[in-house]
Design an enzyme around this catalytic site. Structure first.
Site, PDB file in Angstrom:
ATOM      1  N   HIS A   1      -1.157  -1.383  -4.191  1.00 43.86           N
ATOM      2  CA  HIS A   1      -2.422  -1.028  -3.549  1.00 43.86           C
ATOM      3  C   HIS A   1      -2.470   0.495  -3.364  1.00 43.86           C
ATOM      4  O   HIS A   1      -1.579   1.080  -2.760  1.00 43.86           O
ATOM      5  CB  HIS A   1      -2.503  -1.761  -2.205  1.00 43.86           C
TER       6      HIS A   1
ATOM      7  N   GLY B   1      -2.858   4.106   7.980  1.00 47.34           N
ATOM      8  CA  GLY B   1      -1.912   3.001   8.010  1.00 47.34           C
ATOM      9  C   GLY B   1      -1.370   2.827   9.419  1.00 47.34           C
ATOM     10  O   GLY B   1      -1.647   3.642  10.311  1.00 47.34           O
ATOM     11  N   GLY B   2      -0.627   1.760   9.618  1.00 48.64           N
ATOM     12  CA  GLY B   2       0.090   1.573  10.874  1.00 48.64           C
ATOM     13  C   GLY B   2      -0.763   1.178  12.065  1.00 48.64           C
ATOM     14  O   GLY B   2      -0.320   1.306  13.209  1.00 48.64           O
TER      15      GLY B   2
ATOM     16  N   ASP C   1      -4.631   3.594  -1.930  1.00 50.06           N
ATOM     17  CA  ASP C   1      -5.695   3.947  -0.989  1.00 50.06           C
ATOM     18  C   ASP C   1      -6.206   5.359  -1.253  1.00 50.06           C
ATOM     19  O   ASP C   1      -5.484   6.324  -1.063  1.00 50.06           O
ATOM     20  CB  ASP C   1      -5.166   3.860   0.445  1.00 50.06           C
TER      21      ASP C   1
ATOM     22  N   MET D   1     -11.616  -5.660   5.690  1.00 50.61           N
ATOM     23  CA  MET D   1     -10.708  -4.753   6.395  1.00 50.61           C
ATOM     24  C   MET D   1     -10.295  -5.386   7.729  1.00 50.61           C
ATOM     25  O   MET D   1     -11.142  -5.869   8.478  1.00 50.61           O
ATOM     26  CB  MET D   1     -11.380  -3.406   6.675  1.00 50.61           C
TER      27      MET D   1
ATOM     28  N   GLY E   1      -8.829   4.185   7.091  1.00 51.92           N
ATOM     29  CA  GLY E   1      -8.507   5.606   7.266  1.00 51.92           C
ATOM     30  C   GLY E   1      -7.026   5.864   7.480  1.00 51.92           C
ATOM     31  O   GLY E   1      -6.517   6.888   7.048  1.00 51.92           O
TER      32      GLY E   1
ATOM     33  N   MET F   1      -8.887   8.237  -0.211  1.00 50.61           N
ATOM     34  CA  MET F   1      -9.729   8.649   0.925  1.00 50.61           C
ATOM     35  C   MET F   1     -10.239  10.061   0.706  1.00 50.61           C
ATOM     36  O   MET F   1      -9.489  10.927   0.251  1.00 50.61           O
ATOM     37  CB  MET F   1      -8.914   8.618   2.217  1.00 50.61           C
TER      38      MET F   1
ATOM     39  N   ASP G   1      -6.649  -6.196   4.555  1.00 46.83           N
ATOM     40  CA  ASP G   1      -6.000  -4.892   4.470  1.00 46.83           C
ATOM     41  C   ASP G   1      -5.945  -4.258   5.851  1.00 46.83           C
ATOM     42  O   ASP G   1      -6.975  -3.976   6.456  1.00 46.83           O
ATOM     43  CB  ASP G   1      -6.816  -4.029   3.497  1.00 46.83           C
ATOM     44  N   GLY G   2      -4.715  -4.043   6.335  1.00 41.20           N
ATOM     45  CA  GLY G   2      -4.515  -3.374   7.606  1.00 41.20           C
ATOM     46  C   GLY G   2      -3.784  -4.246   8.601  1.00 41.20           C
ATOM     47  O   GLY G   2      -4.221  -5.343   8.931  1.00 41.20           O
ATOM     48  N   GLY G   3      -2.627  -3.755   9.039  1.00 44.29           N
ATOM     49  CA  GLY G   3      -1.868  -4.454  10.071  1.00 44.29           C
ATOM     50  C   GLY G   3      -1.245  -5.769   9.630  1.00 44.29           C
ATOM     51  O   GLY G   3      -0.906  -6.613  10.463  1.00 44.29           O
TER      52      GLY G   3
ATOM     53  N   MET H   1     -12.002   4.517  -0.568  1.00 42.07           N
ATOM     54  CA  MET H   1     -12.656   4.762   0.722  1.00 42.07           C
ATOM     55  C   MET H   1     -13.323   6.126   0.615  1.00 42.07           C
ATOM     56  O   MET H   1     -12.890   7.106   1.233  1.00 42.07           O
ATOM     57  CB  MET H   1     -11.619   4.703   1.850  1.00 42.07           C
TER      58      MET H   1
ATOM     59  N   SER I   1       0.843  -1.194   0.000  1.00 45.85           N
ATOM     60  CA  SER I   1       0.000   0.000   0.000  1.00 45.85           C
ATOM     61  C   SER I   1       0.874   1.238   0.000  1.00 45.85           C
ATOM     62  O   SER I   1       1.639   1.480   0.946  1.00 45.85           O
ATOM     63  CB  SER I   1      -0.903   0.015   1.231  1.00 45.85           C
TER      64      SER I   1
ATOM     65  N   HIS J   1      -8.242   1.049  -3.994  1.00 48.25           N
ATOM     66  CA  HIS J   1      -9.186   0.868  -2.881  1.00 48.25           C
ATOM     67  C   HIS J   1      -9.840   2.208  -2.585  1.00 48.25           C
ATOM     68  O   HIS J   1      -9.207   3.096  -2.013  1.00 48.25           O
ATOM     69  CB  HIS J   1      -8.388   0.327  -1.675  1.00 48.25           C
TER      70      HIS J   1
HETATM   71  C1  DX5 Z   1      -6.228   1.707   5.623  1.00 45.95           C
HETATM   72  C2  DX5 Z   1      -5.753   1.345   4.236  1.00 45.95           C
HETATM   73  C3  DX5 Z   1      -4.666   0.351   4.213  1.00 45.95           C
HETATM   74  C4  DX5 Z   1      -3.403   0.821   4.868  1.00 45.95           C
HETATM   75  C5  DX5 Z   1      -2.682  -0.381   5.405  1.00 45.95           C
HETATM   76  O1  DX5 Z   1      -7.373   2.467   5.529  1.00 45.95           O
HETATM   77  O2  DX5 Z   1      -6.841   0.830   3.489  1.00 45.95           O
HETATM   78  O3  DX5 Z   1      -4.403  -0.089   2.896  1.00 45.95           O
HETATM   79  O4  DX5 Z   1      -2.555   1.506   4.013  1.00 45.95           O
HETATM   80  O5  DX5 Z   1      -1.572   0.058   6.113  1.00 45.95           O
HETATM   81  P1  DX5 Z   1      -0.782  -0.877   7.137  1.00 45.95           P
HETATM   82  O6  DX5 Z   1      -0.302  -2.048   6.365  1.00 45.95           O
HETATM   83  O7  DX5 Z   1       0.297   0.020   7.613  1.00 45.95           O
HETATM   84  O8  DX5 Z   1      -1.770  -1.258   8.205  1.00 45.95           O
HETATM   85 ZN    ZN Z   2      -6.412  -0.167   1.492  1.00 47.49          ZN
END
Ligand code: DX5
Ligand code: ZN
Length: 221
Positions: free
Chosen positions: A34, A148-149, A36, A141, A146, A38, A179-181, A70, A9, A68
């Site tokens: 990927h 990362g990290g 993102d 998800m 919203g 928003m 997606d996420g973590g 959002m 991402s 993706h």
């Molecule tokens: C969150 C995004 C993710 C995000 C994942 O809303 O959709 O794609 O970038 O980031 P990590 O891998 O750091 O959780």
């Molecule tokens: Zn994403």
């Protein structure tokens, strides 16, 4: 079993150096990029949009851009994202009324782009049921969208398994993305539950050796 696809991402990349960042993860073996998007309304953050997809497509003509969205009422923008060069476009099921989701997915398909539908942590697997047969990817998800990290939500794994099982009945070719973590520790958990596409931001862009982390994520199943 499906082979595992790693989708770094770019939310975790250095945007001032995006060409280099994307080039580096493609060279390191990433199958997808990927992206993102928003809007500050569907999620409490604003990231990037159509011009960035367009520039990435120009810079990397062969890259698979896993976009993706959002954003609220995504149907307003699907055509622009497809024309900008998205390979795949995922919408959120919570982002509009069902009839508008159906119309948006149809439009994406007409434009020759792959379709995806995503669910937030509080949304059940059943919300995807009306569209399962037509999707190329279902996205579960594993953090609140919203940012990362954030920390991987293990409690989403039964949903991943339920979505995979439902797809196996009506549309076995469809992929399941998480997606996420996602990192070395959580990737095997997600794959074990039935995911085969891993969106990972911090774990990939924060790694010293990107080829090594991409290989590790892919092989952790
Ligand atoms: C969150 C995004 C993710 C995000 C994942 O809303 O959709 O794609 O970038 O980031 P990590 O891998 O750091 O959780
Ligand atoms: Zn994403």
């Amino acid at each position: 079993m499906k082979s595992v696809i790693v989708a770094p991402s770019i939310l975790a990349a250095d945007f001032a150096d995006l060409r280099k960042e994307v080039g580096s993860v493609l060279e390191a073996g990433a199958e997808y990029i990927h992206v993102d998007v928003m809007d500050g309304q569907f999620v409490p953050n604003i990231s990037i949009g159509i011009p960035v997809v367009q520039s990435l497509r120009r810079a990397f003509p062969a890259a698979f851009l896993d976009v993706h969205l959002m954003i609220s009422a995504p149907g307003r923008y699907v055509e622009a994202f497809c024309r900008a060069g998205a390979s795949h476009l995922t919408l959120h099921v919570e982002a509009d009324r069902p009839e508008n989701i159906t119309a948006a997915l149809e439009r994406i398909r007409q434009l020759g782009v792959r379709t995806g539908l995503a669910v937030k942590p509080a949304t059940g697997a059943d919300a995807l049921t009306p569209w399962l047969e037509e999707l190329d990817m279902a996205l579960v998800m594993t953090v609140e969208p919203g940012f990362g990290g954030q920390r991987f939500m293990t409690d989403q794994m039964p949903k991943v398994a339920a979505v995979r099982a439902a797809l196996d009945r009506v549309n076995p070719a469809c992929d399941v993305e998480v997606d996420g973590g996602i990192d070395r520790g959580t990737a095997p958990v997600a794959i074990g539950a039935g995911a085969n596409v891993l969106a990972a931001g911090s774990a990939v862009f924060g790694a010293k050796d990107r080829a090594d982390i991409i290989r590790a994520l892919r092989c952790s199943g």
